[in-house]
Design a protein around this motif. Structure first.
Motif, PDB file in Angstrom:
ATOM      1  N   LEU A 151      30.047  -8.921   1.247  1.00  0.00           N
ATOM      2  CA  LEU A 151      28.721  -8.734   1.829  1.00  0.00           C
ATOM      3  C   LEU A 151      27.612  -8.826   0.788  1.00  0.00           C
ATOM      4  N   ALA A 152      27.920  -8.468  -0.461  1.00  0.00           N
ATOM      5  CA  ALA A 152      26.913  -8.529  -1.521  1.00  0.00           C
ATOM      6  C   ALA A 152      26.722  -9.940  -2.054  1.00  0.00           C
ATOM      7  N   SER A 153      27.653 -10.836  -1.762  1.00  0.00           N
ATOM      8  CA  SER A 153      27.599 -12.194  -2.308  1.00  0.00           C
ATOM      9  C   SER A 153      26.621 -13.076  -1.549  1.00  0.00           C
ATOM     10  N   ASP A 154      26.271 -14.181  -2.177  1.00  0.00           N
ATOM     11  CA  ASP A 154      25.430 -15.172  -1.497  1.00  0.00           C
ATOM     12  C   ASP A 154      26.242 -15.970  -0.490  1.00  0.00           C
ATOM     13  N   LYS A 155      27.493 -16.240  -0.860  1.00  0.00           N
ATOM     14  CA  LYS A 155      28.419 -16.940   0.037  1.00  0.00           C
ATOM     15  C   LYS A 155      29.777 -16.261  -0.037  1.00  0.00           C
ATOM     16  N   THR A 156      30.463 -16.247   1.092  1.00  0.00           N
ATOM     17  CA  THR A 156      31.852 -15.800   1.128  1.00  0.00           C
ATOM     18  C   THR A 156      32.700 -16.911   1.718  1.00  0.00           C
ATOM     19  N   ILE A 157      33.762 -17.257   1.004  1.00  0.00           N
ATOM     20  CA  ILE A 157      34.704 -18.268   1.477  1.00  0.00           C
ATOM     21  C   ILE A 157      35.969 -17.551   1.922  1.00  0.00           C
ATOM     22  N   VAL A 158      36.324 -17.704   3.184  1.00  0.00           N
ATOM     23  CA  VAL A 158      37.570 -17.153   3.710  1.00  0.00           C
ATOM     24  C   VAL A 158      38.611 -18.262   3.692  1.00  0.00           C
ATOM     25  N   ILE A 159      39.725 -18.000   3.003  1.00  0.00           N
ATOM     26  CA  ILE A 159      40.807 -18.975   2.916  1.00  0.00           C
ATOM     27  C   ILE A 159      41.885 -18.615   3.934  1.00  0.00           C
ATOM     28  N   ILE A 177      33.291  -8.946   8.440  1.00  0.00           N
ATOM     29  CA  ILE A 177      32.145  -9.415   7.654  1.00  0.00           C
ATOM     30  C   ILE A 177      30.978  -9.762   8.562  1.00  0.00           C
ATOM     31  N   LEU A 178      31.257 -10.460   9.657  1.00  0.00           N
ATOM     32  CA  LEU A 178      30.188 -10.842  10.578  1.00  0.00           C
ATOM     33  C   LEU A 178      29.526  -9.624  11.213  1.00  0.00           C
ATOM     34  N   ASN A 184      20.985 -14.378   6.280  1.00  0.00           N
ATOM     35  CA  ASN A 184      21.023 -15.458   5.284  1.00  0.00           C
ATOM     36  C   ASN A 184      22.230 -15.413   4.339  1.00  0.00           C
ATOM     37  N   MET A 185      23.120 -14.460   4.512  1.00  0.00           N
ATOM     38  CA  MET A 185      24.371 -14.511   3.772  1.00  0.00           C
ATOM     39  C   MET A 185      25.276 -15.505   4.497  1.00  0.00           C
ATOM     40  N   GLU A 186      25.912 -16.406   3.756  1.00  0.00           N
ATOM     41  CA  GLU A 186      26.741 -17.442   4.360  1.00  0.00           C
ATOM     42  C   GLU A 186      28.219 -17.071   4.281  1.00  0.00           C
ATOM     43  N   ILE A 187      28.929 -17.275   5.369  1.00  0.00           N
ATOM     44  CA  ILE A 187      30.370 -17.129   5.367  1.00  0.00           C
ATOM     45  C   ILE A 187      30.976 -18.408   5.948  1.00  0.00           C
TER      46      ILE A 187
END
Length: 287
Positions: A151-159, A177-178, A184-187
């Motif tokens: 949540l603190a990141s600019d982007k999160t990539i879920v693998i 996360i959602l 504006n945080m991207e996942i």
């Protein structure tokens, strides 16, 4: 003497908000290729001219060093004990990839108390200005530590992979996360071990439709990683596939994702990683 809240505010004010980007790489389930992707992504981001730092945030089961074929002298335990400072534990691999090693087999690192998390956070702000991007390789699962990093990141990539259990777990962490996601945080989703792009997009569409139905929010599609036996060989022999065999299908796929992350539209955040992490540290409760 300043109280903790005042110290946190002072710390956050020192950080210039948009100097660098933080990208978390996470998964609901272990064994989906998260760390291999993180390391190869760092390699391609560097090839594209970015200075990159990996934070191995799988604190008690570290494996970034294993994938890189390195044996760092120091790790986060030495930082937390006060034996070493942050600059002394950063390790540069033979590929030029710099990373902050965690440790393996130490239960006390699995669920760090908030004061220890703050110690790491304080240390990171001493060196962030040296880098363009920090990749956070989280542990698998849905602990509060993992969710906070995301949540603190600019982007999160879920693998994820096409495996039903991996899909179920990636759905679970994406939904959490959602539900907490700031504006504006991207996942986004990366699907590993697929035959082709069509299979990956089909998996993404199915998951995204379910997430929209139950959360009212969407995740993005960040890309596909095709099956490549050369990857398992690189993990076994401890080398970075993208560096040794840049024409492999896996390397080409990671390169496309790296370019997308750099060239895609960058969201403008109103605050920075430190502000968001501190806020989550005080308020986040994962049920």
């Amino acid at each position: 003497m300043k109280d903790q809240a005042e110290l946190l505010r002072d710390m956050a004010k020192k950080i210039r908000p948009f100097d660098f980007q933080v990208i978390s790489i996470t998964s609901g389930k272990g064994g989906v290729g998260k760390t291999s992707f993180t390391v190869n992504l760092a390699y391609h981001l560097q090839k594209l001219g970015k200075t990159v730092l990996i934070l191995d945030a799988d604190l008690a089961l570290a494996n970034v060093d294993i994938i890189l074929g390195e044996r760092p002298k120091y790790n986060l335990l030495h930082l937390l004990s006060g034996e070493k400072n942050i600059n002394e534990i950063i390790w540069e691999s033979k590929y030029g990839i710099k990373f902050i090693p965690a440790s393996s087999g130490f239960e006390e690192l699995a669920n760090l108390p908030k004061e220890k998390q703050m110690q790491i956070l304080n240390s990171l702000q001493e060196i962030y200005y040296k880098f363009d991007i920090m990749l956070i390789d989280t542990s698998a699962g849905i602990s509060e530590n993992v969710i906070n990093f995301c949540l603190a990141s600019d982007k999160t990539i879920v693998i994820t992979t096409p495996d039903p259990t991996a899909l179920a777990d990636s759905y679970a962490i994406s939904r959490i996360i959602l539900n907490h996601k700031p504006e504006n945080m991207e996942i986004g989703l990366v699907v590993n071990l697929v035959e082709d792009e069509y299979e990956a997009e089909k998996i993404y569409n199915g998951m995204n439709n379910i997430l929209k139905e139950f959360t009212g929010k969407s995740i993005k599609y960040f890309g596909a990683l095709r099956k490549d036996k050369k990857l398992s060989e690189s993990v076994k022999d401890r080398y970075v596939l993208s560096a040794v065999n840049p024409k492999s299908s896996y390397s080409r796929d990671v390169e496309l994702i790296a370019k997308f992350l750099i060239e895609g539209k960058q969201p403008q955040r109103k605050d920075n990683f430190w502000n968001r992490f501190i806020r989550n540290l005080k308020n986040l409760k994962v049920e």
